[in-house]
Design a protein around this motif. Structure first.
Motif, mmCIF file in Angstrom:
data_model
loop_
_atom_site.group_PDB
_atom_site.id
_atom_site.type_symbol
_atom_site.label_atom_id
_atom_site.label_comp_id
_atom_site.label_asym_id
_atom_site.label_seq_id
_atom_site.Cartn_x
_atom_site.Cartn_y
_atom_site.Cartn_z
ATOM 1 N N ARG A 61 0.820 -1.215 0.000
ATOM 2 C CA ARG A 61 0.000 0.000 0.000
ATOM 3 C C ARG A 61 0.853 1.264 0.000
ATOM 4 N NH1 ARG A 61 -4.193 -1.974 4.481
ATOM 5 N NH2 ARG A 61 -2.291 -3.028 5.091
ATOM 6 N N ASN A 62 1.993 1.214 0.654
ATOM 7 C CA ASN A 62 2.825 2.422 0.759
ATOM 8 C C ASN A 62 4.176 2.057 1.383
ATOM 9 O OD1 ASN A 62 2.245 2.045 3.487
ATOM 10 N ND2 ASN A 62 0.540 3.485 3.427
ATOM 11 N N THR A 63 5.008 3.056 1.592
ATOM 12 C CA THR A 63 6.338 2.823 2.160
ATOM 13 C C THR A 63 6.243 2.231 3.566
ATOM 14 O OG1 THR A 63 7.171 4.688 0.886
ATOM 15 C CG2 THR A 63 8.527 3.954 2.725
ATOM 16 N N THR A 64 5.297 2.741 4.335
ATOM 17 C CA THR A 64 5.144 2.236 5.708
ATOM 18 C C THR A 64 4.888 0.736 5.694
ATOM 19 O OG1 THR A 64 4.200 4.360 6.343
ATOM 20 C CG2 THR A 64 3.840 2.528 7.854
ATOM 21 N N GLU A 65 4.009 0.297 4.799
ATOM 22 C CA GLU A 65 3.720 -1.139 4.740
ATOM 23 C C GLU A 65 4.938 -1.915 4.248
ATOM 24 O OE1 GLU A 65 -0.054 -3.778 3.745
ATOM 25 O OE2 GLU A 65 0.759 -2.848 1.958
ATOM 26 N N VAL A 73 16.291 0.451 1.885
ATOM 27 C CA VAL A 73 16.279 1.878 1.559
ATOM 28 C C VAL A 73 14.842 2.400 1.542
ATOM 29 C CG1 VAL A 73 16.967 3.632 -0.124
ATOM 30 C CG2 VAL A 73 18.368 1.576 0.166
ATOM 31 N N ASP A 74 14.614 3.457 2.309
ATOM 32 C CA ASP A 74 13.323 4.151 2.293
ATOM 33 C C ASP A 74 13.388 5.192 1.171
ATOM 34 O OD1 ASP A 74 11.336 6.045 2.625
ATOM 35 O OD2 ASP A 74 11.552 6.181 4.797
ATOM 36 N N GLY A 75 12.694 4.869 0.076
ATOM 37 C CA GLY A 75 12.754 5.750 -1.095
ATOM 38 C C GLY A 75 11.515 6.627 -1.254
ATOM 39 N N ALA A 76 10.780 6.830 -0.159
ATOM 40 C CA ALA A 76 9.511 7.578 -0.265
ATOM 41 C C ALA A 76 9.700 8.965 -0.867
ATOM 42 C CB ALA A 76 8.854 7.691 1.109
ATOM 43 N N GLN A 77 10.816 9.621 -0.533
ATOM 44 C CA GLN A 77 11.046 10.967 -1.061
ATOM 45 C C GLN A 77 11.978 10.970 -2.271
ATOM 46 O OE1 GLN A 77 9.312 13.501 -0.270
ATOM 47 N NE2 GLN A 77 8.343 12.692 1.556
ATOM 48 N N SER A 78 12.826 9.953 -2.398
ATOM 49 C CA SER A 78 13.763 9.972 -3.537
ATOM 50 C C SER A 78 13.092 9.505 -4.824
ATOM 51 C CB SER A 78 14.992 9.108 -3.243
ATOM 52 O OG SER A 78 14.631 7.757 -3.054
ATOM 53 N N GLU A 101 15.815 9.109 10.083
ATOM 54 C CA GLU A 101 14.758 8.243 9.530
ATOM 55 C C GLU A 101 13.377 8.838 9.769
ATOM 56 O OE1 GLU A 101 15.442 5.440 7.588
ATOM 57 O OE2 GLU A 101 17.358 6.406 7.904
ATOM 58 N N HIS A 102 12.493 8.581 8.834
ATOM 59 C CA HIS A 102 11.065 8.824 9.035
ATOM 60 C C HIS A 102 10.573 7.732 9.987
ATOM 61 C CE1 HIS A 102 6.759 8.734 7.950
ATOM 62 N NE2 HIS A 102 6.924 9.960 7.514
ATOM 63 N N HIS A 103 9.491 8.003 10.711
ATOM 64 C CA HIS A 103 8.942 6.992 11.619
ATOM 65 C C HIS A 103 8.704 5.652 10.925
ATOM 66 C CE1 HIS A 103 7.269 8.823 15.569
ATOM 67 N NE2 HIS A 103 8.581 8.748 15.522
ATOM 68 N N LEU A 113 8.775 2.493 -1.890
ATOM 69 C CA LEU A 113 8.244 3.783 -2.341
ATOM 70 C C LEU A 113 6.721 3.807 -2.198
ATOM 71 C CD1 LEU A 113 6.777 3.460 -5.357
ATOM 72 C CD2 LEU A 113 9.143 3.308 -6.097
ATOM 73 N N SER A 114 6.199 5.026 -2.205
ATOM 74 C CA SER A 114 4.749 5.250 -2.090
ATOM 75 C C SER A 114 4.239 5.916 -3.364
ATOM 76 C CB SER A 114 4.438 6.204 -0.922
ATOM 77 O OG SER A 114 4.795 5.631 0.307
ATOM 78 N N GLY A 115 3.274 5.296 -4.031
ATOM 79 C CA GLY A 115 2.710 5.886 -5.244
ATOM 80 C C GLY A 115 2.069 7.246 -5.008
ATOM 81 N N HIS A 116 1.434 7.403 -3.850
ATOM 82 C CA HIS A 116 0.667 8.646 -3.642
ATOM 83 C C HIS A 116 1.555 9.883 -3.520
ATOM 84 C CE1 HIS A 116 1.265 9.502 0.751
ATOM 85 N NE2 HIS A 116 1.620 8.229 0.778
ATOM 86 N N LYS A 117 2.861 9.688 -3.311
ATOM 87 C CA LYS A 117 3.767 10.840 -3.230
ATOM 88 C C LYS A 117 4.348 11.190 -4.601
ATOM 89 C CE LYS A 117 5.358 9.892 1.483
ATOM 90 N NZ LYS A 117 4.797 11.010 2.230
ATOM 91 N N MET A 118 4.026 10.379 -5.604
ATOM 92 C CA MET A 118 4.631 10.598 -6.929
ATOM 93 C C MET A 118 3.572 10.544 -8.028
ATOM 94 S SD MET A 118 7.004 7.204 -6.663
ATOM 95 C CE MET A 118 7.683 7.364 -8.305
HETATM 96 N N1 PLP Z 1 9.521 7.705 4.508
HETATM 97 C C1 PLP Z 1 9.637 9.011 4.232
HETATM 98 C C2 PLP Z 1 11.006 9.587 4.021
HETATM 99 C C3 PLP Z 1 8.506 9.816 4.122
HETATM 100 O O1 PLP Z 1 8.637 11.116 3.822
HETATM 101 C C4 PLP Z 1 7.237 9.244 4.328
HETATM 102 C C5 PLP Z 1 6.018 10.056 4.267
HETATM 103 O O2 PLP Z 1 6.060 11.252 4.430
HETATM 104 C C6 PLP Z 1 7.167 7.869 4.604
HETATM 105 C C7 PLP Z 1 8.322 7.137 4.682
HETATM 106 C C8 PLP Z 1 5.859 7.180 4.808
HETATM 107 O O3 PLP Z 1 5.155 7.148 3.624
HETATM 108 P P1 PLP Z 1 3.705 6.532 3.560
HETATM 109 O O4 PLP Z 1 2.853 7.350 4.491
HETATM 110 O O5 PLP Z 1 3.287 6.689 2.144
HETATM 111 O O6 PLP Z 1 3.785 5.130 4.008
#
Ligand code: PLP
Length: 230
Positions: free
Chosen positions: A86-90, A193-198, A116-118, A216-221
């Motif tokens: 579903r997203n990077t968190t998952e 690697v957390d690529g959510a922003q890259s 790191e992001h949470h 990666l998260s589709g909703h951010k791109m």
């Molecule tokens: N990692 C980074 C660096 C983020 O900026 C974010 C969201 O802001 C996330 C992870 C989490 O992304 P998501 O909420 O799409 O799972």
């Protein structure tokens, strides 16, 4: 870049010249093509993917697999390596629970960074609590960069995973992931690697980065919410 032309592509802002949307790093607005293609799928292709022996299901499966191939090209990965989440968190939770829970034990270490992001931190903390592994973090310099000199002491054979954000959502810092990955491999650690922003901002080549896992998260791109990739 002609912003007024770009605005036309985004129905939500096209009709609202008063609206200036500056929260794309959190979630991007969706271009018309994306909205239309979701609509088209539900109106013309929707069927059970990989589980139906009839034509519509085969067509839906083909479209689904085409998306997998495109994502693979986008990341320079192999199609069979693309896991839809579903997203990077998952994605990060999937790695931590599926791999970490099974392989980490007391005495092992997970090396993260102080930026790191949470989403890249909490799963490892929870799995460390369950396995007895320890979390350590690469510190930051005054300029908000990773202090790689700390790797000399932090990267030991105890480290089984190095989990690092590619681009910081707070600082915008682009981390030298390829170099960190090379050092991690020297001690036999996996690289996550957390690529959510890259992924939305840089060309990503997972092979060149040396990433074992990339999220990666589709909703951010510009993609739909609820579609991400590990
Ligand atoms: N990692 C980074 C660096 C983020 O900026 C974010 C969201 O802001 C996330 C992870 C989490 O992304 P998501 O909420 O799409 O799972």
């Amino acid at each position: 870049m002609d912003l007024s032309t770009l605005r036309v592509d985004f129905p939500l802002i096209a009709g609202r010249p008063d609206l200036v949307y500056l929260d794309s790093a959190a979630t991007s607005q969706k271009p018309r093509r994306v909205i239309e293609s979701l609509k088209r799928f539900y109106e013309t292709l929707n069927a059970n993917v990989h589980r139906g022996a009839y034509r519509l299901s085969a067509e839906a499966t083909e479209a689904y697999e085409e998306a997998r191939k495109r994502l693979a090209r986008f990341l320079n990965a192999n199609p069979q390596e693309i896991v839809f989440v579903r997203n990077t968190t998952e994605a990060m939770n999937l790695v931590a629970y599926a791999w970490g829970l099974r392989n980490l034990k007391e005495g092992d270490e997970v090396l993260v960074t102080e930026m790191e992001h949470h989403a890249g931190l909490v799963p490892w903390h929870l799995v460390a609590g369950l396995t007895g592994a320890r979390i350590r973090a690469i510190p930051l310099t005054e300029e908000g960069r990773l202090d790689l000199s700390a790797l000399d002491t932090l990267l030991t054979e105890r480290v089984k995973v190095v989990s690092v954000v590619h681009m910081s959502n707070v600082l915008g810092t682009i981390n030298p992931v390829a170099e960190i990955a090379r050092r991690a491999k020297e001690v036999g650690a996996l690289v996550v690697v957390d690529g959510a922003q890259s992924a939305p901002h840089l060309p990503v080549n997972v092979k060149a980065l040396g990433a074992d896992f990339f999220a990666l998260s589709g909703h951010k791109m510009l993609g739909p919410t609820g579609a991400g990739v590990l």
